[in-house]
Design a protein around this motif. Structure first.
Motif, mmCIF file in Angstrom:
data_model
loop_
_atom_site.group_PDB
_atom_site.id
_atom_site.type_symbol
_atom_site.label_atom_id
_atom_site.label_comp_id
_atom_site.label_asym_id
_atom_site.label_seq_id
_atom_site.Cartn_x
_atom_site.Cartn_y
_atom_site.Cartn_z
ATOM 1 N N GLN A 1 41.853 34.379 34.340
ATOM 2 C CA GLN A 1 43.120 34.968 33.876
ATOM 3 C C GLN A 1 43.208 34.895 32.356
ATOM 4 O O GLN A 1 43.931 35.670 31.734
ATOM 5 C CB GLN A 1 44.303 34.232 34.513
ATOM 6 C CG GLN A 1 44.449 34.557 35.985
ATOM 7 C CD GLN A 1 45.865 34.320 36.471
ATOM 8 O OE1 GLN A 1 46.171 33.237 36.943
ATOM 9 N NE2 GLN A 1 46.711 35.315 36.385
ATOM 10 N N SER B 1 40.199 28.425 34.756
ATOM 11 C CA SER B 1 38.866 28.830 35.232
ATOM 12 C C SER B 1 38.911 30.035 36.146
ATOM 13 O O SER B 1 37.929 30.330 36.807
ATOM 14 C CB SER B 1 38.245 27.675 36.008
ATOM 15 O OG SER B 1 38.297 26.516 35.256
ATOM 16 N N ASP B 2 40.056 30.703 36.214
ATOM 17 C CA ASP B 2 40.180 31.768 37.209
ATOM 18 C C ASP B 2 40.116 33.159 36.595
ATOM 19 O O ASP B 2 40.522 34.134 37.218
ATOM 20 C CB ASP B 2 41.488 31.615 37.978
ATOM 21 C CG ASP B 2 42.686 31.628 37.040
ATOM 22 O OD1 ASP B 2 42.475 31.654 35.813
ATOM 23 O OD2 ASP B 2 43.820 31.623 37.531
ATOM 24 N N ASP C 1 38.512 19.043 39.813
ATOM 25 C CA ASP C 1 39.718 18.369 40.289
ATOM 26 C C ASP C 1 39.684 18.239 41.816
ATOM 27 O O ASP C 1 40.511 18.809 42.518
ATOM 28 C CB ASP C 1 40.946 19.182 39.827
ATOM 29 C CG ASP C 1 42.247 18.494 40.158
ATOM 30 O OD1 ASP C 1 42.228 17.293 40.451
ATOM 31 O OD2 ASP C 1 43.294 19.176 40.118
ATOM 32 N N ARG D 1 45.639 28.552 42.947
ATOM 33 C CA ARG D 1 45.362 27.191 43.414
ATOM 34 C C ARG D 1 46.571 26.283 43.207
ATOM 35 O O ARG D 1 46.712 25.272 43.862
ATOM 36 C CB ARG D 1 44.164 26.601 42.668
ATOM 37 C CG ARG D 1 42.903 27.433 42.763
ATOM 38 C CD ARG D 1 42.433 27.607 44.215
ATOM 39 N NE ARG D 1 41.113 28.210 44.245
ATOM 40 C CZ ARG D 1 40.879 29.496 44.417
ATOM 41 N NH1 ARG D 1 41.878 30.334 44.594
ATOM 42 N NH2 ARG D 1 39.638 29.951 44.416
ATOM 43 N N VAL D 2 47.419 26.625 42.251
ATOM 44 C CA VAL D 2 48.646 25.849 42.075
ATOM 45 C C VAL D 2 49.673 26.434 43.038
ATOM 46 O O VAL D 2 49.990 27.617 42.970
ATOM 47 C CB VAL D 2 49.158 25.934 40.615
ATOM 48 C CG1 VAL D 2 50.451 25.150 40.466
ATOM 49 C CG2 VAL D 2 48.106 25.406 39.643
ATOM 50 N N GLU E 1 36.765 26.845 42.605
ATOM 51 C CA GLU E 1 36.527 28.141 41.952
ATOM 52 C C GLU E 1 35.031 28.499 42.005
ATOM 53 O O GLU E 1 34.525 29.175 41.113
ATOM 54 C CB GLU E 1 36.981 28.110 40.478
ATOM 55 C CG GLU E 1 38.355 27.533 40.217
ATOM 56 C CD GLU E 1 39.490 28.529 40.477
ATOM 57 O OE1 GLU E 1 39.252 29.565 41.124
ATOM 58 O OE2 GLU E 1 40.618 28.223 40.044
ATOM 59 N N PRO F 1 39.705 23.235 33.665
ATOM 60 C CA PRO F 1 40.009 22.559 34.938
ATOM 61 C C PRO F 1 39.572 23.445 36.101
ATOM 62 O O PRO F 1 39.797 24.654 36.077
ATOM 63 C CB PRO F 1 41.538 22.425 34.909
ATOM 64 C CG PRO F 1 41.997 23.552 34.052
ATOM 65 C CD PRO F 1 40.905 23.864 33.073
ATOM 66 N N ARG G 1 47.385 38.725 29.920
ATOM 67 C CA ARG G 1 46.941 37.854 31.009
ATOM 68 C C ARG G 1 46.302 38.732 32.072
ATOM 69 O O ARG G 1 46.881 39.722 32.514
ATOM 70 C CB ARG G 1 48.128 37.104 31.586
ATOM 71 C CG ARG G 1 47.752 36.036 32.605
ATOM 72 C CD ARG G 1 48.701 34.884 32.460
ATOM 73 N NE ARG G 1 48.699 33.945 33.588
ATOM 74 C CZ ARG G 1 47.900 32.898 33.661
ATOM 75 N NH1 ARG G 1 47.010 32.664 32.721
ATOM 76 N NH2 ARG G 1 47.985 32.059 34.681
#
Ligand code: UDP
Ligand code: MG
Length: 367
Positions: A103, A100-101, A48, A210-211, A19, A15, A201
């Protein structure tokens, strides 16, 4: 038995929401990880509703590589919706789901595949370390432990979306009718063979999640209300406690009224009425809640059970009620005859070992 990896199609689902800065590097690493495994690859990006050029970058990747697919959502629908869209478009034998970051390290695929090959249907990453701020770490840890304690289905602690999921489990997850979706919970709910592996992580590449906090809060509520009836149980407890208080007060006020001169006029009836209706209110809410929970269950229509495998069930057509055993046997034989006929009709066929039918088949040990 799982197939050899070079016969396997792995779909990575990613997702993406704004990014752009990391997409080339992300693509290189995800694609590299799948290539290293020896499997064939499909990469499904879900854009998204990005507005930073991510969509165009993804289109360029898709133009250069035919195994890259891009699903552009019509606006920003949120992380869980984007993940759902990605799963719905994954066609691989196994789906590799990651953020997609950066992490979630794509290189963890190798270890995940080992477990998949060992027979596990779901391999999820357990985040042993989180490089976030202290307050976030505390909240995440608290949330996972709280959910683990109150959830009706065990949801693994410290596991997020990052996972490798067999195609048949993906299908079952997609079939679940829940509209508010918390993937780690749904993934745990469907069952099958699951295992967690420890994964570090990594920090977010740009330190700008982004969330939003609001999004995380809503997700936490979804997780709790979709997988637990504990909040309702709290009301039931309050109701019983209030009933106890009412009984105690009733004894005390009636004693004062009947055997002492302490009770002022109106006091006994006021205390009794207030505490009685307080208890009835709480109990009434918990009772209404029981109906609401049942309506909720009925409406979202999760299946009552899922079958992993069935033994000695040879074909649904012949397992109907009302057939005698002899009729069933006749039905199975007919099924076999139909299947043989079908094979003859579709000549030249390919044998189970992959050799064309034109070659004389080798005689097996029984021949
Ligand atoms: N994401 C998305 N839609 C959103 C928010 C985020 O598709 O509305 C994607 C985002 O691009 C990233 C993943 O979801 O790939 C996780 O987002 P983020 O890193 O902000 O979440 P966190 O790691 O803080 O849970
Ligand atoms: Mg992140």
């Amino acid at each position: 038995m799982r197939p050899q990896l070079n016969d396997v199609l792995i779909t990575a689902v990613l997702p993406v929401y704004n990014e752009a800065a990391v997409i080339p590097e992300l693509f290189r690493r995800v694609s590299g990880a799948i290539q290293n495994s020896g499997a064939q690859q499909e990469i499904v990006f879900v854009d998204d509703g990005s507005n930073d050029g991510s969509g165009e970058l993804l289109d360029e990747l898709a133009a250069d590589h035919d195994f890259v697919r891009v699903i552009h959502l019509s606006r920003n629908f949120g992380h869980q919706a984007a993940v759902h869209a990605g799963l719905a478009h994954a066609t691989g034998d196994v789906t590799f789901l990651l953020d997609s970051d950066m992490q979630d390290a794509p290189e963890a695929l190798e270890r995940m595949l080992l477990q998949w090959q060992a027979g596990y249907d779901v391999v999820y990453a357990v985040r042993r370390e989180r490089p976030e701020q202290l307050w976030k770490r505390i909240l995440f840890a608290g949330f996972h432990r709280f959910l683990g304690a109150i959830s009706d289905t065990p949801v693994p602690t410290d596991a997020g979306n990052f996972s490798l999921i067999d195609a048949r489990v993906v299908d079952e997850i997609l079939r679940l009718g829940d509209r508010d979706r918390y993937l780690p919970g749904l993934r745990a709910w469907v069952g099958f063979k699951q295992i967690g592996i420890n994964v570090r992580r990594l920090p977010r590449y740009d330190q700008k999640p982004r969330v939003s906090i609001r999004g995380l809060w809503r997700l936490a509520k979804t997780a709790i209300f979709s997988f637990s009836t504990f909040p309702l149980f709290v009301f039931t407890l309050i109701g019983y406690a209030a009933l106890g208080v009412f009984a105690g007060l009733a004894c005390f006020t009636l004693f004062c009224k009947l055997f002492t001169s302490l009770a002022i006029p109106g006091w006994t009836s006021e205390v009794l009425t207030a505490s009685f209706f307080g208890a009835i209110n709480a109990l009434g809410i918990s009772m209404l809640g029981e109906y609401v929970v049942r309506i909720y269950d009925q409406v979202r229509g999760r299946p009552l059970y899922l079958v992993d495998r069935a033994v000695n069930l040879r074909g649904e057509r012949c397992e109907r009620r009302g057939l005698t055993l002899a009729e069933r046997d006749e039905c199975y034989e007919q099924l076999l005859r139909d299947a043989e006929e079908l094979v003859e009709m579709t000549e030249p066929a390919v044998h189970a070992d992959g050799q064309p039918a034109t070659e004389e088949p080798e005689r097996g040990a029984e021949g």
